[in-house]
Each structure stands twice: as structure tokens, then as C-alpha cells.
Design an enzyme around this catalytic site. Structure first.
Site: not given
Length: 314
Positions: A46, A50, A75, A190, A198, A200
Site C-alpha cells: 500500500l 491506496h 491477472q 494521486v 503513485l 507500487s
């Protein structure tokens, strides 16, 4: 005779469940008590993006927020390393506890697919376009796991980021086509201070790549301001920015209508980009106004249109 009991739930605290039956029983009891259930599906690792979804979900009156953390194998394509995806569960739980989340659902693969993947959701033609063209089967995996989460948690609303705009569009398509009684809520992307969305995946960028990655958001902003001249003008302006960074391998740069159909001659649209920096693939998008619907000064309209985020820099 076996008497089933609802698993323990402590209001105002972080409650973690891994069994689908447990989280289903708890959310069912909460609904019976008059609470609204809202879901934020994630794959963990996260970040502030998130947590922004979580905060948006918490603004729902009377809501209990459920955050799911599940790295969904369906996925991931054959050339994508499922095992390399970052897993930071303890850090994630700490962050969610600080946000006042009350339920976290952390199933395993065998919890979610005890009998394998006999049944899946077909996303239709859009699932093979844009992201789907380079990631075959990806969106079938996304829609299948999200529909399962909806069936387990039974939320009133589910929150997703606009950064993954094609995913958001396909989820809206799925709930409409399959009469799923869940409201899909999109939350604006964001961004870092330089505009980078943003993700990961940003953690995989080295220092030079991180600086180069800012070209994606700069290209989108250039396209947004050029869109008064039409879709091709927006693409030309965005492409000129991307061309300044040879390290960027652009997968696609396209203008589409808000439902990801063909680009309109005029009106609301979406400018989307995907590119690689080294081994890291990044995606981004922005709402634009094409043609005469842009301001008479050539700048995009700014008003009360909830589908359009404001530019993040001048």
C-alpha cells in the site's frame, strides 16, 4: 447439530479475516445491524494512492470499510513474475490501522480458488485493447477476482483509482452488464509533486529512471492543454514530450472517449499512455476536452465536472 456463530468483530479496531466465510458472516451481520459495507480491493504494498481510496470510502455515512489484500494470480501473465510482486502485509496492516479501517480481508489463493479457476468473467473486446493487447488474460483475471470479492463481501460501494482507467471502465461495464448491485466509485489519481502517478511499481525505478518517469505526466499535461486543437493536436503535444526521453519505450499513446471507444471529434475524452523504463512498465491517463469544448483561450475547461481532475502544476 452444528450451530454456526459469527466470527468476532471488535468495532473501532482492526479485524483481520482470511477465510471468505468469516468475512462474509461479519459483513452480513453488520448489514443486518444497519451498517453500510464499502470495499477497497488491493493487492497490498500500500501507498498513499491506496490510502486515498480508503479515506474516500470512509466518508460514506454509516460505512464499515473493508480492505482486501490479495495478490491475484489470475491477472499475471506468463511473462510477469507473480512471486516478485511486493508483499508487505505487516506494514500494510499498520497503515490501515492508522486510517481507522475496521476490516481487512487477507485470503490465500486456495481460499479464493479452492477448486481452481473453472469459471471466469470475460471482459469482451475492450479487455483485449490497450493494456489487454500486451497483457492477454489480465482483465479476465481482474474482473473474476473482483466479482468474487463482491460476492463474498456484498458491499454497497467499491472504490478504485482512476490511474487504472481501463480497469475502472471494465468494472463499470461488468456491474452494468451482469446486474451487480454495487456502485463503482472512481477516485482521482494521486501524484507525486512532479506529477508522477503513485504506483507500487515506482519502487523498481532507479534514481535516473525516477527522474525520467516524470515525462509521462508532463506529456499528459501537454496533451491536455493542446486538446483544444483536436485529438491529433493533443497526441502531437504529448508525443513531443515523450520523444525528449529516449529511455522511454512507449507502448501506446491514445485518445479515447470516456468509455474508451474511438476518440471524439469534440467533447470529453481520455488521453492514455503506457511506457517502459528498463523492466518497469508504467501507465497513466488524464481527462481532456477535445476541440470546441475546450476554453476559448485554448486552455481546458475548469468547472464542476467531477470527471476531470485539475492540472497538478502550471
Amino acid at each position: 447439530m452444528t450451530i454456526s456463530r459469527t466470527p468476532k468483530f471488535s468495532a473501532g479496531e482492526l479485524n483481520v479475516y482470511s477465510a471468505p466465510a468469516d468475512v462474509a458472516a461479519v459483513t452480513r451481520a453488520l448489514r443486518t445491524a444497519g451498517r453500510r459495507i464499502v470495499l477497497v480491493p488491493t493487492m497490498g504494498a500500500l501507498h498513499e494512492g491506496h490510502l486515498t481510496l480508503v479515506r474516500a470510502a470512509k466518508r460514506t455515512p454509516g460505512a464499515v470499510v473493508v480492505v482486501s489484500i490479495f495478490v491475484n494470480p489470475l491477472q499475471f501473465g506468463p511473462n510477469e513474475d507473480l512471486n516478485a510482486y511486493p508483499r508487505t502485509l505487516e506494514d500494510d496492516l499498520t497503515a490501515l490501522r492508522a486510517e481507522g479501517v475496521e476490516i481487512v480481508f487477507t485470503p490465500t489463493g486456495s481460499d479464493m480458488y479452492p477448486d481452481g479457476t473453472r469459471t471466469s468473467v470475460h471482459p469482451g473486446p475492450l479487455g483485449d485493447d490497450l493494456e489487454g493487447s500486451s497483457r492477454p488474460g489480465h482483465f479476465a483475471g481482474v474482473l473474476t477476482v473482483v466479482l468474487k470479492l463482491f460476492s463474498i463481501v456484498r458491499p454497497d460501494r467499491a472504490y478504485f483509482g482512476e490511474k487504472d482507467y481501463q480497469q475502472l471502465t471494465l468494472l463499470r461495464q461488468m456491474v452494468a452488464d451482469l446486474n451487480v448491485d454495487v456502485q463503482i466509485v472512481g477516485v482521482p489519481t494521486v501524484r507525486e509533486s512532479d506529477g508522477l502517478a503513485l504506483s507500487s511499481r515506482n519502487r523498481y525505478l532507479d534514481k535516473d529512471q525516477r527522474e525520467q518517469a516524470g515525462a509521462l505526466s508532463a506529456a499528459l499535461l501537454a496533451g491536455k492543454y493542446a486538446a483544444a486543437g483536436g485529438a491529433e493536436a493533443a497526441l502531437d503535444a504529448a508525443r513531443a514530450v515523450l520523444d525528449e526521453v529516449p529511455a522511454l519505450e512507449v507502448d501506446y499513446l491514445q485518445v479515447r472517449d470516456p468509455m474508451l471507444g474511438p476518440a471524439p471529434a469534440e467533447g470529453q475524452a481520455r488521453l492514455l499512455v503506457a511506457a517502459r523504463l528498463g523492466r518497469t512498465r508504467l501507465i497513466d491517463n488524464i481527462a481532456i476536452d477535445v476541440g470546441a469544448s475546450a476554453g476559448i483561450d485554448g486552455h481546458p475547461r475548469v468547472g464542476n465536472d467531477q470527471n476531470h481532475e485539475l492540472p497538478w502544476r502550471n
